[in-house]
Design a protein around this motif. Sequence first.
Motif, PDB file in Angstrom:
ATOM      1  N   TRP A 202      -4.803  27.414 -35.213  1.00 44.76           N
ATOM      2  CA  TRP A 202      -5.067  28.081 -33.932  1.00 44.76           C
ATOM      3  C   TRP A 202      -6.335  27.531 -33.282  1.00 44.76           C
ATOM      4  CZ3 TRP A 202      -3.935  33.069 -37.025  1.00 44.76           C
ATOM      5  CH2 TRP A 202      -2.566  33.346 -36.982  1.00 44.76           C
ATOM      6  N   THR A 203      -7.355  27.273 -34.089  1.00 45.55           N
ATOM      7  CA  THR A 203      -8.598  26.711 -33.543  1.00 45.55           C
ATOM      8  C   THR A 203      -8.365  25.332 -32.951  1.00 45.55           C
ATOM      9  OG1 THR A 203      -9.967  27.959 -35.104  1.00 45.55           O
ATOM     10  CG2 THR A 203     -10.955  26.005 -34.111  1.00 45.55           C
ATOM     11  N   GLU A 204      -7.655  24.488 -33.692  1.00 38.51           N
ATOM     12  CA  GLU A 204      -7.408  23.130 -33.210  1.00 38.51           C
ATOM     13  C   GLU A 204      -6.475  23.128 -32.002  1.00 38.51           C
ATOM     14  OE1 GLU A 204      -9.043  20.322 -34.256  1.00 38.51           O
ATOM     15  OE2 GLU A 204     -10.205  21.923 -35.213  1.00 38.51           O
ATOM     16  N   ALA A 205      -5.548  24.076 -31.960  1.00 37.51           N
ATOM     17  CA  ALA A 205      -4.679  24.197 -30.782  1.00 37.51           C
ATOM     18  C   ALA A 205      -5.506  24.566 -29.554  1.00 37.51           C
ATOM     19  CB  ALA A 205      -3.597  25.247 -31.029  1.00 37.51           C
ATOM     20  N   ALA A 206      -6.453  25.495 -29.726  1.00 36.23           N
ATOM     21  CA  ALA A 206      -7.324  25.880 -28.615  1.00 36.23           C
ATOM     22  C   ALA A 206      -8.184  24.700 -28.179  1.00 36.23           C
ATOM     23  CB  ALA A 206      -8.205  27.056 -29.037  1.00 36.23           C
ATOM     24  N   CYS A 207      -8.718  23.957 -29.145  1.00 42.02           N
ATOM     25  CA  CYS A 207      -9.550  22.789 -28.804  1.00 42.02           C
ATOM     26  C   CYS A 207      -8.734  21.755 -28.026  1.00 42.02           C
ATOM     27  CB  CYS A 207     -10.107  22.166 -30.088  1.00 42.02           C
ATOM     28  SG  CYS A 207     -11.353  23.181 -30.914  1.00 42.02           S
ATOM     29  N   HIS A 208      -7.507  21.545 -28.449  1.00 40.67           N
ATOM     30  CA  HIS A 208      -6.622  20.604 -27.749  1.00 40.67           C
ATOM     31  C   HIS A 208      -6.406  21.036 -26.300  1.00 40.67           C
ATOM     32  CE1 HIS A 208      -3.128  18.120 -26.828  1.00 40.67           C
ATOM     33  NE2 HIS A 208      -2.453  19.220 -26.560  1.00 40.67           N
ATOM     34  N   LEU A 209      -6.121  22.307 -26.093  1.00 43.38           N
ATOM     35  CA  LEU A 209      -5.876  22.804 -24.735  1.00 43.38           C
ATOM     36  C   LEU A 209      -7.117  22.692 -23.867  1.00 43.38           C
ATOM     37  CD1 LEU A 209      -3.688  25.935 -25.564  1.00 43.38           C
ATOM     38  CD2 LEU A 209      -2.949  23.875 -24.358  1.00 43.38           C
ATOM     39  N   ILE A 210      -8.271  22.984 -24.436  1.00 42.60           N
ATOM     40  CA  ILE A 210      -9.513  22.886 -23.658  1.00 42.60           C
ATOM     41  C   ILE A 210      -9.764  21.434 -23.252  1.00 42.60           C
ATOM     42  CG2 ILE A 210     -12.027  23.086 -23.820  1.00 42.60           C
ATOM     43  CD1 ILE A 210     -11.489  25.604 -25.608  1.00 42.60           C
ATOM     44  N   ARG A 211      -9.575  20.509 -24.179  1.00 42.77           N
ATOM     45  CA  ARG A 211      -9.832  19.099 -23.868  1.00 42.77           C
ATOM     46  C   ARG A 211      -8.822  18.543 -22.862  1.00 42.77           C
ATOM     47  NH1 ARG A 211     -10.508  18.766 -29.767  1.00 42.77           N
ATOM     48  NH2 ARG A 211     -12.742  18.587 -30.238  1.00 42.77           N
ATOM     49  N   GLU A 212      -7.559  18.892 -23.046  1.00 38.79           N
ATOM     50  CA  GLU A 212      -6.494  18.272 -22.247  1.00 38.79           C
ATOM     51  C   GLU A 212      -6.196  19.003 -20.946  1.00 38.79           C
ATOM     52  OE1 GLU A 212      -5.211  15.324 -22.990  1.00 38.79           O
ATOM     53  OE2 GLU A 212      -6.566  15.286 -24.727  1.00 38.79           O
ATOM     54  N   ARG A 213      -6.292  20.331 -20.911  1.00 36.52           N
ATOM     55  CA  ARG A 213      -5.879  21.090 -19.730  1.00 36.52           C
ATOM     56  C   ARG A 213      -7.042  21.704 -18.967  1.00 36.52           C
ATOM     57  NH1 ARG A 213      -1.594  19.566 -22.427  1.00 36.52           N
ATOM     58  NH2 ARG A 213      -0.206  21.194 -23.207  1.00 36.52           N
ATOM     59  N   LYS A 214      -8.162  21.910 -19.664  1.00 34.47           N
ATOM     60  CA  LYS A 214      -9.332  22.532 -19.036  1.00 34.47           C
ATOM     61  C   LYS A 214      -8.952  23.834 -18.315  1.00 34.47           C
ATOM     62  CE  LYS A 214     -11.679  18.086 -18.224  1.00 34.47           C
ATOM     63  NZ  LYS A 214     -10.650  17.269 -18.922  1.00 34.47           N
ATOM     64  N   PRO A 215      -8.368  24.781 -19.035  1.00 34.90           N
ATOM     65  CA  PRO A 215      -7.963  26.033 -18.369  1.00 34.90           C
ATOM     66  C   PRO A 215      -9.163  26.771 -17.790  1.00 34.90           C
ATOM     67  CG  PRO A 215      -7.860  26.254 -20.757  1.00 34.90           C
ATOM     68  CD  PRO A 215      -8.093  24.811 -20.485  1.00 34.90           C
ATOM     69  N   HIS A 216      -8.920  27.439 -16.663  1.00 31.93           N
ATOM     70  CA  HIS A 216      -9.977  28.272 -16.090  1.00 31.93           C
ATOM     71  C   HIS A 216     -10.188  29.533 -16.923  1.00 31.93           C
ATOM     72  CE1 HIS A 216      -8.540  25.912 -12.538  1.00 31.93           C
ATOM     73  NE2 HIS A 216      -9.835  25.770 -12.397  1.00 31.93           N
ATOM     74  N   LEU A 217      -9.123  30.010 -17.549  1.00 34.16           N
ATOM     75  CA  LEU A 217      -9.222  31.178 -18.427  1.00 34.16           C
ATOM     76  C   LEU A 217      -8.474  30.888 -19.718  1.00 34.16           C
ATOM     77  CD1 LEU A 217     -10.068  34.047 -19.076  1.00 34.16           C
ATOM     78  CD2 LEU A 217      -8.116  34.888 -17.751  1.00 34.16           C
ATOM     79  N   MET A 218      -9.203  30.911 -20.826  1.00 36.84           N
ATOM     80  CA  MET A 218      -8.658  30.593 -22.145  1.00 36.84           C
ATOM     81  C   MET A 218      -8.914  31.764 -23.077  1.00 36.84           C
ATOM     82  SD  MET A 218      -7.526  27.888 -24.120  1.00 36.84           S
ATOM     83  CE  MET A 218      -6.706  28.484 -25.601  1.00 36.84           C
ATOM     84  N   LEU A 219      -7.874  32.245 -23.749  1.00 30.60           N
ATOM     85  CA  LEU A 219      -7.983  33.336 -24.716  1.00 30.60           C
ATOM     86  C   LEU A 219      -7.645  32.823 -26.105  1.00 30.60           C
ATOM     87  CD1 LEU A 219      -5.969  36.115 -22.801  1.00 30.60           C
ATOM     88  CD2 LEU A 219      -8.407  35.578 -22.578  1.00 30.60           C
ATOM     89  N   ILE A 220      -8.514  33.122 -27.082  1.00 30.56           N
ATOM     90  CA  ILE A 220      -8.311  32.656 -28.458  1.00 30.56           C
ATOM     91  C   ILE A 220      -8.566  33.826 -29.408  1.00 30.56           C
ATOM     92  CG2 ILE A 220      -8.998  30.962 -30.207  1.00 30.56           C
ATOM     93  CD1 ILE A 220     -10.491  29.627 -27.610  1.00 30.56           C
TER      94      ILE A 220
END
Length: 464
Positions: A202-220
């Motif tokens: 889950w942590t690495e999935a969140a890191c991937h999304l932050i790096r690749e998509r740069k979401p304005h709102l991210m929930l983990i």
Amino acid sequence: MRYSYCRFYCLIVVALVCLNTLTVAQAADAQHHVVVISIDGLAAYLVDDPKVPLPTIRRLAREGCIVDGGMKVSDPSVTWPNHTTLVTGMKPGRHGVLANGVLVRGGIGVPVKIDSHRDQSDLVKVPTVVDVAHAAGLRTAEVNWPCTRNSKSFDDQFPDVPNALDYTTPRLRTELIEKGLLKDETHASFRKASIVGLDYVWTEAACHLIRERKPHLMLIHLLNNDATHHRRGPQSQAGYTANAYADMCVSRIIDAIDDAGIREKTTIILVADHGFTLTPKAIRPNVLLREAGLLKVEDGKLTQAQVHVIPEGGIGLVYCTNPAEAARAAADFKKMFVGKEGVADVLLPDRFDEVGFPHPREYNQVPDAILVAKEGYAVSGSVTGDTLVTTYEEARTSLGSHGFLAKLPKMNAMCILAGAGIRTGIKLPAVDNTVIAPTIARLLGLKYPDVDSKPLLEAMQTSD
């Protein structure tokens, strides 16, 4: 005229979007980012415990704001209700999530069941701040966040539900397989990992999304801390190890924010959903109800019930299955249990305002009474055995528990805000966790007015 739930939900979303001051085009170009990290069960008192190695979390507290003594959570102090409060700004009695699933009444004599295989639209009665953000054109993502299954408001999602991979965004699932984080698309192979392994994914999935998509709102949402506290207790050697691992996961997420080049534009909101306390003993109310002939057991399983109790850690939700007899049956239940060992209180509907619940006639998932355990005792749902009070091992409850009334200080949750737009080195007075959703909305420039609290303006560098 009675509207269907789905139609009512859609009307509310449309109304909130109309109130929003951002146009879709403006929102798509918005520069601010909010990353919400929830470490399940990280009690506020652990942040100050010198035995807990939390270098990253404490650095965030120094660089930003921390709620002194912790954030008061909502009743019931369990995972799905409080994660929903964090993104709605409403207590469970308003947003509708009272357990880790939908509480299904089955009719006279039929025991109530918790169904966790449900969509967001089945669970949550109101729009979340994510719904409003996505409708305004902001990029959104979640990893292991409860009550989000089949939400239309996430560009990427990996929800906290049974069979999570079946409801994970296909492109994200494919990317995680390509990165070697998932073996394949089956949930069965994913769940073979330990809870520590799941937190890693889950942590690495969140890191991937932050790096690749740069979401304005991210929930983990991370779970190992909670699982370890249940099994070994908080402030144990295993508990301290779990706390340290959670801190490392937070560090990985911050590194991903740096890699994405958005650190100066990102606010990090670090929270928990509830605290923890030790429960070496347990009470088994269904045993006394069985002996009184109010429920039936076959082959060790509950098959019929006039009255029965569903455990929620430190409380029990009491259901009377015959609506015509519910008031009398609940009153009789209170007489039966008040004064018993391990029982602190029994709340009837005339006191439900103390926990933010409506009357059961207003919302059928609401129980007919609430059994409150004393600290040190968990509520068990067991229908077998001969005594009300027993050890946690015999009752098959946990050495560590939450679910106690939110007024118990040990249920207070960690709350730290740091990064863009947040003041430095500030200790804030106690707040309810209903402040988080309006604070997110404020940071992202969204209108989200129908909440139980105001934004946490004292944490922000500028305020109106």
